[in-house]
Scaffold this active site. Structure first.
Site, PDB file in Angstrom:
ATOM      1  N   CYS A 269      29.730 -12.717   1.442  1.00  0.00           N
ATOM      2  CA  CYS A 269      28.945 -12.535   0.212  1.00  0.00           C
ATOM      3  C   CYS A 269      28.201 -11.210   0.115  1.00  0.00           C
ATOM      4  CB  CYS A 269      27.967 -13.695   0.071  1.00  0.00           C
ATOM      5  SG  CYS A 269      28.825 -15.242  -0.260  1.00  0.00           S
TER       6      CYS A 269
HETATM    7  P1  NAD Z   1      36.812 -19.518   0.131  1.00  0.00           P
HETATM    8  O1  NAD Z   1      37.710 -18.339   0.153  1.00  0.00           O
HETATM    9  O2  NAD Z   1      36.298 -20.081   1.408  1.00  0.00           O
HETATM   10  O3  NAD Z   1      37.527 -20.713  -0.634  1.00  0.00           O
HETATM   11  C1  NAD Z   1      38.202 -20.580  -1.852  1.00  0.00           C
HETATM   12  C2  NAD Z   1      39.181 -21.749  -1.966  1.00  0.00           C
HETATM   13  O4  NAD Z   1      39.752 -21.703  -3.278  1.00  0.00           O
HETATM   14  C3  NAD Z   1      40.357 -21.698  -0.981  1.00  0.00           C
HETATM   15  O5  NAD Z   1      40.455 -22.941  -0.298  1.00  0.00           O
HETATM   16  C4  NAD Z   1      41.570 -21.455  -1.878  1.00  0.00           C
HETATM   17  O6  NAD Z   1      42.759 -22.043  -1.383  1.00  0.00           O
HETATM   18  C5  NAD Z   1      41.118 -22.079  -3.177  1.00  0.00           C
HETATM   19  N1  NAD Z   1      41.819 -21.625  -4.381  1.00  0.00           N
HETATM   20  C6  NAD Z   1      42.272 -20.395  -4.705  1.00  0.00           C
HETATM   21  N2  NAD Z   1      42.835 -20.406  -5.922  1.00  0.00           N
HETATM   22  C7  NAD Z   1      42.720 -21.663  -6.402  1.00  0.00           C
HETATM   23  C8  NAD Z   1      43.096 -22.298  -7.616  1.00  0.00           C
HETATM   24  N3  NAD Z   1      43.698 -21.616  -8.606  1.00  0.00           N
HETATM   25  N4  NAD Z   1      42.842 -23.613  -7.744  1.00  0.00           N
HETATM   26  C9  NAD Z   1      42.233 -24.309  -6.745  1.00  0.00           C
HETATM   27  N5  NAD Z   1      41.849 -23.749  -5.588  1.00  0.00           N
HETATM   28  C10 NAD Z   1      42.086 -22.440  -5.419  1.00  0.00           C
HETATM   29  O7  NAD Z   1      35.600 -19.114  -0.827  1.00  0.00           O
HETATM   30  P2  NAD Z   1      34.062 -19.498  -0.642  1.00  0.00           P
HETATM   31  O8  NAD Z   1      33.461 -18.728   0.484  1.00  0.00           O
HETATM   32  O9  NAD Z   1      33.930 -20.967  -0.689  1.00  0.00           O
HETATM   33  O10 NAD Z   1      33.444 -18.858  -1.981  1.00  0.00           O
HETATM   34  C11 NAD Z   1      33.707 -19.398  -3.261  1.00  0.00           C
HETATM   35  C12 NAD Z   1      32.763 -18.728  -4.252  1.00  0.00           C
HETATM   36  O11 NAD Z   1      31.406 -19.075  -3.913  1.00  0.00           O
HETATM   37  C13 NAD Z   1      32.806 -17.195  -4.250  1.00  0.00           C
HETATM   38  O12 NAD Z   1      32.580 -16.716  -5.555  1.00  0.00           O
HETATM   39  C14 NAD Z   1      31.634 -16.810  -3.369  1.00  0.00           C
HETATM   40  O13 NAD Z   1      31.121 -15.543  -3.672  1.00  0.00           O
HETATM   41  C15 NAD Z   1      30.625 -17.895  -3.713  1.00  0.00           C
HETATM   42  N6  NAD Z   1      29.669 -18.191  -2.659  1.00  0.00           N
HETATM   43  C16 NAD Z   1      30.050 -18.228  -1.349  1.00  0.00           C
HETATM   44  C17 NAD Z   1      29.113 -18.537  -0.363  1.00  0.00           C
HETATM   45  C18 NAD Z   1      29.510 -18.558   1.089  1.00  0.00           C
HETATM   46  O14 NAD Z   1      28.597 -18.572   1.947  1.00  0.00           O
HETATM   47  N7  NAD Z   1      30.791 -18.561   1.416  1.00  0.00           N
HETATM   48  C19 NAD Z   1      27.782 -18.812  -0.710  1.00  0.00           C
HETATM   49  C20 NAD Z   1      27.428 -18.804  -2.057  1.00  0.00           C
HETATM   50  C21 NAD Z   1      28.379 -18.489  -3.023  1.00  0.00           C
END
Ligand code: NAD
Length: 431
Positions: A269
């Site tokens: 992030c």
């Molecule tokens: P991640 O990469 O861990 O997970 C994303 C998931 O989405 C994957 O499992 C992927 O297979 C799936 N995906 C991709 N395309 C898809 C689709 N069309 N339909 C369904 N699933 C699909 O991402 P994350 O770390 O969970 O982050 C997600 C969002 O949350 C981002 O915008 C990030 O900035 C935000 N965020 C992350 C955190 C963190 O600590 N990781 C904290 C707050 C906010």
């Protein structure tokens, strides 16, 4: 309530499992079949304390997973929690999110009655309004009732303590375009949290909600960069930056959080969100100088760590242990980890790198297949000429006799976890 969550990564899986724990029926939707199969089997593909037990408790009952976006139409509201990575120029690559939004839009076009889409993913206000909301509205056009609401509900959880952060947040931010039904639905969803923990709810506009997330992360990243900058000055003056930080942290205007200076911030992030803020601001004609300085300082810290090692060892041809690969303890996530520039710097110097991490070696091996990965810190240290500490895993604090297995040990600590002691040449990055 009946909820669907699109994306089962760190945020989506935590959200799904925690909402199930709050008593909701959750459908987790992901494009990755392995992720879906594992969730249905009561397992997760990521390491996050407490998450496995929640998933195994609710899989097959209040939590089910699928690859079918169409199933979103069977639910009361749909969270979008897919990734929003950075493009090479730092701007947001919203293509995955837009694709997911379109799939959900098409699914709910078939539904009768109101459906709420809640954006959990981190996106800038213009991407949210100009691209995402339009994509959802266009795809869902012709819904039986033509009735779709879009809300922004940014997530503030931290990897390594995601379940606890979700269950006990400092606040819940809900951004709408004034749609009362969206507010009511989210208030009902979060009611168990709000009433149990007395959590403040910030009701605001969608653009403001999106911006709150960036402001929050940028402020924290800049705070760490500032204490790192001050820490570098402390080191040059022979001052212990931690004693300084402990004292200034007592000032309530500063607070003691995020004052541990070291080798810098990483993760999925901070790097991408600060880069997106800079790129987004520049696209509308403003250069955010402080944010850019925070990024530049962070980019320089790994090299400072290696320069301290250079003072004591010429690592060319020498074995050097890298202790810690995850971007922080408690996670297996190596996205944006400072270990990458540290390893790159060591390889450029001709060092033979042997790395150890209790959780993240497998993920790191995908990016650095030629680096040797040890099974323990002791094995990494044995015979090494130097060691650098990159991640503050608690187990590194217990290292002691293991350093005696090094050849004339030089330890450069980027996280202040190793005890300074006789018989080791020890350098703290900012102390
Ligand atoms: P991640 O990469 O861990 O997970 C994303 C998931 O989405 C994957 O499992 C992927 O297979 C799936 N995906 C991709 N395309 C898809 C689709 N069309 N339909 C369904 N699933 C699909 O991402 P994350 O770390 O969970 O982050 C997600 C969002 O949350 C981002 O915008 C990030 O900035 C935000 N965020 C992350 C955190 C963190 O600590 N990781 C904290 C707050 C906010």
């Amino acid at each position: 309530m009946n909820v669907s969550v699109v994306g089962s990564g760190y945020v989506g899986t935590t959200l799904s499992a925690c909402l199930a724990d709050l008593g909701h029926d959750v459908t987790a939707i992901d494009v990755d079949e392995e992720t879906v199969d594992r969730l249905n089997a009561g397992e997760t593909t990521i390491h996050e304390p407490g998450l496995d037990s929640l998933v195994s408790a609710y899989a097959g009952s209040r939590l089910r997973a699928t690859t079918a976006h169409a199933d979103a139409a069977e639910t009361d509201l749909t969270f979008l929690a897919v990734g929003t990575p950075a493009k090479p120029d730092g701007s947001i690559d919203a293509s995955v999110l837009l694709a997911a939004a379109e799939d959900v839009g098409e699914a709910i076009a078939e539904k009768e009655g109101y459906h709420l889409v809640v954006v959990k993913s981190t996106v800038l206000p213009d991407v949210l309004e100009d691209e995402l909301v339009s994509a959802i509205e266009a795809a869902s056009e012709g819904t039986e009732s033509g009735d779709v609401g879009v809300a922004a509900n940014p997530e503030f959880l931290r990897e390594g303590s995601a379940v606890r952060d979700f269950m006990e947040p400092d606040r819940i931010v809900i951004g709408t375009d004034g749609d009362e039904r969206a507010l009511d639905r989210l208030a009902e969803l979060y009611q168990p949290l709000i009433s149990d923990w007395d959590i403040p709810v910030v009701e605001t506009g969608r653009r403001e909600a999106a911006m709150i997330k960036y402001a929050n992360n940028t402020f924290l990243a800049a705070k760490v960069s500032l204490i790192n900058d001050i820490g570098n000055v402390c080191k040059a003056f022979g001052v212990d930056a931690y004693e300084v930080a402990d004292a200034i942290g007592l000032d309530s205007r500063i607070s003691g959080e995020f004052l541990r200076s070291g080798v810098g911030w990483g993760g999925s992030c901070f790097p991408k969100d600060t880069a997106a803020l800079v790129a987004g601001a520049e696209s509308v004609g403003y250069e955010p100088a402080m944010v850019q300085a925070a990024i530049d300082l962070n980019d320089r810290q790994p090299e400072r760590l290696l320069e301290l090692l250079d003072r004591h060892v010429d690592v060319d041809g020498e074995r050097v242990a890298v202790l810690g690969l995850a971007f922080k303890p408690g996670t297996d996530d190596v996205r944006g980890t400072r270990a990458k520039p540290v390893i790159e710097g060591l390889l450029e110097r001709g060092a033979e790198v042997i790395a150890y991490d209790p959780r993240a070696a497998e993920a790191m091996a995908e990016e650095f297949p030629d680096v040797e990965y040890a099974d323990s810190a002791a094995a990494a240290l044995e015979g090494s000429r130097g060691a650098v500490v990159v991640t503050a895993w608690p187990e590194f604090a217990g290292l002691d006799a293991e350093f005696d297995a090094m050849a004339d040990p030089v330890v450069v600590d980027g996280r202040r976890v190793v005890e300074r002691r006789e018989g080791i040449t020890y350098e703290g990055l900012t102390w």
